[in-house]
Write an enzyme that holds these catalytic residues in place. Structure first.
Site, PDB file in Angstrom:
ATOM      1  N   ARG A 189       0.804  -1.296  -0.001  1.00  0.00           N
ATOM      2  CA  ARG A 189       0.026  -0.002  -0.204  1.00  0.00           C
ATOM      3  C   ARG A 189       0.884   1.326  -0.032  1.00  0.00           C
ATOM      4  O   ARG A 189       0.611   2.118  -0.790  1.00  0.00           O
ATOM      5  CB  ARG A 189      -0.864   0.096   1.331  1.00  0.00           C
ATOM      6  CG  ARG A 189      -1.965   0.857   1.094  1.00  0.00           C
ATOM      7  CD  ARG A 189      -3.175   0.303   2.017  1.00  0.00           C
ATOM      8  NE  ARG A 189      -2.719   0.074   3.435  1.00  0.00           N
ATOM      9  CZ  ARG A 189      -3.147   1.170   4.069  1.00  0.00           C
ATOM     10  NH1 ARG A 189      -4.018   2.158   3.894  1.00  0.00           N
ATOM     11  NH2 ARG A 189      -2.853   0.808   5.702  1.00  0.00           N
ATOM     12  N   LYS A 247       2.642 -17.435  10.441  1.00  0.00           N
ATOM     13  CA  LYS A 247       2.138 -17.236  11.775  1.00  0.00           C
ATOM     14  C   LYS A 247       1.902 -15.819  12.317  1.00  0.00           C
ATOM     15  O   LYS A 247       2.832 -15.082  11.544  1.00  0.00           O
ATOM     16  CB  LYS A 247       2.829 -18.043  12.894  1.00  0.00           C
ATOM     17  CG  LYS A 247       4.330 -17.631  13.233  1.00  0.00           C
ATOM     18  CD  LYS A 247       4.935 -18.585  14.055  1.00  0.00           C
ATOM     19  CE  LYS A 247       5.116 -17.918  15.464  1.00  0.00           C
ATOM     20  NZ  LYS A 247       6.153 -16.985  15.766  1.00  0.00           N
ATOM     21  N   HIS A 267       8.806 -21.520   9.856  1.00  0.00           N
ATOM     22  CA  HIS A 267      10.304 -21.560   9.554  1.00  0.00           C
ATOM     23  C   HIS A 267      11.041 -22.472  10.063  1.00  0.00           C
ATOM     24  O   HIS A 267      12.321 -23.000   9.391  1.00  0.00           O
ATOM     25  CB  HIS A 267      10.662 -20.183   9.348  1.00  0.00           C
ATOM     26  CG  HIS A 267      11.243 -19.508  10.761  1.00  0.00           C
ATOM     27  ND1 HIS A 267      10.479 -19.185  11.652  1.00  0.00           N
ATOM     28  CD2 HIS A 267      12.537 -19.589  11.213  1.00  0.00           C
ATOM     29  CE1 HIS A 267      11.102 -18.812  12.545  1.00  0.00           C
ATOM     30  NE2 HIS A 267      12.243 -19.134  12.405  1.00  0.00           N
ATOM     31  N   LYS A 321      14.636 -25.156   8.358  1.00  0.00           N
ATOM     32  CA  LYS A 321      16.135 -25.077   8.908  1.00  0.00           C
ATOM     33  C   LYS A 321      16.781 -26.391   8.427  1.00  0.00           C
ATOM     34  O   LYS A 321      16.528 -27.340   8.508  1.00  0.00           O
ATOM     35  CB  LYS A 321      16.153 -25.107  10.173  1.00  0.00           C
ATOM     36  CG  LYS A 321      15.751 -23.452  10.709  1.00  0.00           C
ATOM     37  CD  LYS A 321      15.739 -23.341  12.085  1.00  0.00           C
ATOM     38  CE  LYS A 321      15.330 -22.056  12.728  1.00  0.00           C
ATOM     39  NZ  LYS A 321      15.931 -20.854  12.671  1.00  0.00           N
ATOM     40  N   GLU A 350      16.775 -18.354  23.245  1.00  0.00           N
ATOM     41  CA  GLU A 350      17.126 -17.235  22.664  1.00  0.00           C
ATOM     42  C   GLU A 350      17.953 -15.925  23.568  1.00  0.00           C
ATOM     43  O   GLU A 350      17.510 -15.952  24.695  1.00  0.00           O
ATOM     44  CB  GLU A 350      15.829 -16.387  22.046  1.00  0.00           C
ATOM     45  CG  GLU A 350      15.272 -17.185  21.130  1.00  0.00           C
ATOM     46  CD  GLU A 350      14.095 -16.561  20.599  1.00  0.00           C
ATOM     47  OE1 GLU A 350      14.317 -15.984  19.203  1.00  0.00           O
ATOM     48  OE2 GLU A 350      13.238 -16.553  20.859  1.00  0.00           O
ATOM     49  N   ASP A 379       3.786 -18.156  20.885  1.00  0.00           N
ATOM     50  CA  ASP A 379       4.715 -17.599  20.014  1.00  0.00           C
ATOM     51  C   ASP A 379       5.541 -18.500  19.597  1.00  0.00           C
ATOM     52  O   ASP A 379       5.986 -18.766  18.309  1.00  0.00           O
ATOM     53  CB  ASP A 379       5.552 -16.549  20.548  1.00  0.00           C
ATOM     54  CG  ASP A 379       6.542 -16.066  19.520  1.00  0.00           C
ATOM     55  OD1 ASP A 379       6.189 -15.704  18.593  1.00  0.00           O
ATOM     56  OD2 ASP A 379       7.728 -15.617  20.051  1.00  0.00           O
ATOM     57  N   HIS A 414       6.867 -23.820  16.635  1.00  0.00           N
ATOM     58  CA  HIS A 414       8.158 -24.337  16.443  1.00  0.00           C
ATOM     59  C   HIS A 414       8.376 -25.685  17.307  1.00  0.00           C
ATOM     60  O   HIS A 414       9.063 -26.761  16.775  1.00  0.00           O
ATOM     61  CB  HIS A 414       9.175 -23.260  16.712  1.00  0.00           C
ATOM     62  CG  HIS A 414       9.079 -22.188  15.856  1.00  0.00           C
ATOM     63  ND1 HIS A 414       8.623 -21.905  14.567  1.00  0.00           N
ATOM     64  CD2 HIS A 414       9.304 -20.847  16.235  1.00  0.00           C
ATOM     65  CE1 HIS A 414       8.360 -20.835  14.203  1.00  0.00           C
ATOM     66  NE2 HIS A 414       8.814 -19.909  15.203  1.00  0.00           N
ATOM     67  N   LYS A 462      13.318 -16.463  26.146  1.00  0.00           N
ATOM     68  CA  LYS A 462      13.889 -15.172  25.818  1.00  0.00           C
ATOM     69  C   LYS A 462      14.752 -14.661  26.743  1.00  0.00           C
ATOM     70  O   LYS A 462      14.649 -14.886  27.736  1.00  0.00           O
ATOM     71  CB  LYS A 462      13.057 -14.098  25.350  1.00  0.00           C
ATOM     72  CG  LYS A 462      12.051 -14.449  23.991  1.00  0.00           C
ATOM     73  CD  LYS A 462      11.793 -13.384  23.159  1.00  0.00           C
ATOM     74  CE  LYS A 462      11.053 -13.700  22.059  1.00  0.00           C
ATOM     75  NZ  LYS A 462      11.462 -14.172  20.832  1.00  0.00           N
TER      76      LYS A 462
HETATM   77  C1  BG6 Z   1       9.464 -16.744  15.529  1.00  0.00           C
HETATM   78  C2  BG6 Z   1       9.097 -16.096  16.916  1.00  0.00           C
HETATM   79  O1  BG6 Z   1       8.637 -17.220  15.056  1.00  0.00           O
HETATM   80  O2  BG6 Z   1      10.727 -17.243  15.900  1.00  0.00           O
HETATM   81  C3  BG6 Z   1       9.981 -15.007  17.411  1.00  0.00           C
HETATM   82  O3  BG6 Z   1       7.864 -15.147  16.502  1.00  0.00           O
HETATM   83  C4  BG6 Z   1      11.489 -15.857  17.640  1.00  0.00           C
HETATM   84  O4  BG6 Z   1       9.635 -14.651  18.829  1.00  0.00           O
HETATM   85  C5  BG6 Z   1      11.882 -16.461  16.461  1.00  0.00           C
HETATM   86  O5  BG6 Z   1      12.603 -14.876  17.995  1.00  0.00           O
HETATM   87  C6  BG6 Z   1      13.116 -17.378  16.621  1.00  0.00           C
HETATM   88  O6  BG6 Z   1      13.552 -17.780  15.318  1.00  0.00           O
HETATM   89  P1  BG6 Z   1      15.076 -18.180  14.815  1.00  0.00           P
HETATM   90  O7  BG6 Z   1      15.057 -18.791  13.358  1.00  0.00           O
HETATM   91  O8  BG6 Z   1      15.772 -17.079  15.084  1.00  0.00           O
HETATM   92  O9  BG6 Z   1      15.213 -18.983  16.070  1.00  0.00           O
END
Ligand code: BG6
Length: 497
Positions: free
Chosen positions: A56, A153, A183, A187, A221, A240, A245, A343
């Site tokens: 947009r 997501k 995603h 990997k 993380e 999340d 994942h 986190k």
């Molecule tokens: C995302 C989450 O799907 O995956 C994030 O929303 C997270 O909060 C991220 O940081 C982690 O992905 P990766 O590939 O960096 O491990």
């Protein structure tokens, strides 16, 4: 041995149009266009493909490329600067309003004219716009038989909203056209997990409650919530990370071998695992789930703020979750699957650790140090960073002096073994969409089964305060107790530095 790994010529995708809706936003700049650039550099994207950022809010192409470049810089050299320019030439920016359809004609004109060419629409927009955007693609005729839709997501925030979101997409697209990205499935090491299990016979014969004691899956993380505070405060770690994942990783460890590595067979097997998860409800919640939230601390010697300061208010949202899951089937009955993610932990590391049962009897009992070192065998599948596999075993120290046992390991480091850059998850996934391969994408029933498992956990979590943990540690004390109660302990992931 170092193996020179090259992208084979047959990896070139068929002519495909890529239309990134929300193409000038954060996801497009950080992940999608860099992934397309990497594949372009490797010669996987044929000349004829259209690469369109539809948005947009448009901006001059030079500004767009200037914003994109930092995310691609790592691979741009003096020698391939011309490729970067050529890629820039290929990108088109088109104004597009997903509600009114304004701009649809320009998109149509920019795409390859033949109806047989796959047209990929990647929704890098808020899910609240998915329904309108789907309707618009249909109304304006942009949707063809060969259209594929990529969504990401959050796919809902509970089962009900996920079903509603799916209904709105399925009103326009067929399941065969929908590519739901997790995603993590893109990997490299996650795919290697499937190769490890199903292309080798030694592991599969040990892969059950007869030989495996327990499984740990950790996704740790260092980052905090950054600019996503309002999304994250609503979602928390359970929705999340765990709903998608971590449960996907659990499925890949636990699923039965499909008879072929094809989309529906793989997804059927994952779905069976999700449906076999023993529910966690009010009755067993406190025994199975531990939640945490970070307070001030330091990571890599730099001070970091507390979660509540980052989001700007006191909050009950969990930034850490540890779960003890059970799978009610013959293969896994009695084997706990521990999941944890958080986190602001002590390091960035994602690992799956399979701990095997101890030998039934120790014949080296009287040997020096034998009882300390007779650790169970562990298979560590390291997803990131430093992707690889490690099998720990007990060995004998060379030389005389009795049976002196010591812990040894077999290591396969992908970086050291393969002389190649490991592609980012999005690169693989985008090429799979172009090829029409849904194996690494989630089907709607999988997403819904994962929500059905997570919903009662989230509902209970809302009634509790997460335990505080200091940023830069491995999470709250209760997460360690969760393991200790069952005679287990978290295996600390290897962290760089
Ligand atoms: C995302 C989450 O799907 O995956 C994030 O929303 C997270 O909060 C991220 O940081 C982690 O992905 P990766 O590939 O960096 O491990």
């Amino acid at each position: 041995m170092v193996i020179e790994s090259k992208i084979p010529k047959e990896a070139e995708i068929p002519p495909t149009d890529f239309v990134i809706v929300g193409g000038t936003g954060d996801l497009a700049l950080r992940k999608i266009f860099p992934a397309l650039f990497h594949r372009f550099l490797d010669g996987q994207i044929p000349e004829s493909c259209a690469l369109i950022a539809a948005a947009r809010h448009t901006l001059p192409k030079d500004d767009f490329l200037a914003q994109l470049r930092p995310f691609c810089d790592e691979v741009i050299t003096k020698e391939n600067e011309a490729d970067w320019l050529a890629f820039g030439e290929r990108v088109q920016i088109i104004g597009f309003d997903v509600k009114t359809g304004e701009g649809a004609e320009e998109i149509e004109a920019a795409c390859l004219a033949t109806a047989a060419v796959p047209r990929v629409f990647y929704f890098a927009i808020s899910p609240t716009l998915f329904s309108d955007a789907c309707q618009t693609l249909e109304r304006t005729g942009l949707k063809t038989e060969q259209t594929r839709l990529v969504v990401e997501k959050p796919m809902g925030h509970d089962l009900k909203s996920a079903e509603a979101l799916d209904d709105s997409i399925l009103a326009v697209f067929e399941e065969r056209q929908i590519y739901r990205i997790d995603h993590y499935l893109g990997k490299e090491t996650v795919q290697n997990l499937m190769a490890l299990r199903f292309a080798n016979s030694i592991f599969e014969s040990l892969w059950s409650n007869a030989h495996i004691d327990h499984v740990q899956i950790s996704v740790a993380e260092e980052v905090g919530v950054g600019s996503r505070a309002s999304y994250y405060d609503d979602f928390g770690a359970l929705r999340d990370m765990v709903q998608n994942h971590l449960l996907q990783l659990l499925c890949l460890v636990a699923m039965e071998p499909p008879s072929k590595f094809v989309a529906d067979q793989v997804r059927d097997e994952k779905l069976r695992v999700l449906r076999a998860l023993k529910p966690i409800t009010r009755d067993n919640f406190d025994r199975c789930v531990k939640l945490g939230q970070y307070t001030k601390g330091s990571i890599e010697a730099k001070p970091v703020d507390s979660y509540s300061n980052e989001v700007g208010h006191a909050s009950r949202t969990e930034t850490f979750a540890a779960l003890r899951c059970e799978i009610s089937n013959w293969r896994w009955s009695g084997v706990p699957f521990y999941l944890r993610t958080g986190k602001r932990l002590a390091g960035r590391a994602s690992e799956i650790v399979i701990t095997f049962k101890r030998p039934p009897h120790n014949i080296f009992e009287d040997g020096p140090r034998s009882s300390e070192v007779m650790e169970p065998n562990r298979l560590v599948i390291r997803l990131q960073p430093n992707e690889g596999l490690k099998l720990s075993m007990t060995s004998k120290e060379p030389g005389p002096g009795g049976m002196r046992l010591f812990p040894a390991s077999l290591n396969l480091s992908f970086n050291e073994t393969f002389k190649t850059r490991l592609p980012e998850a999005y690169e693989r996934l985008l090429m799979d969409v172009a090829r029409g391969n849904q194996t690494l994408f989630m089907r709607s029933d999988e997403v819904e089964a994962a929500w059905a498992f997570i919903d009662p956990i989230v509902n209970e979590a809302k009634l509790r305060q997460p335990e505080k943990y200091t940023a830069g540690t491995w999470g709250p004390v209760s997460a360690f107790e969760l393991m200790a109660e069952h005679g287990h302990r978290w295996i600390e992931p290897e962290v760089d530095g």
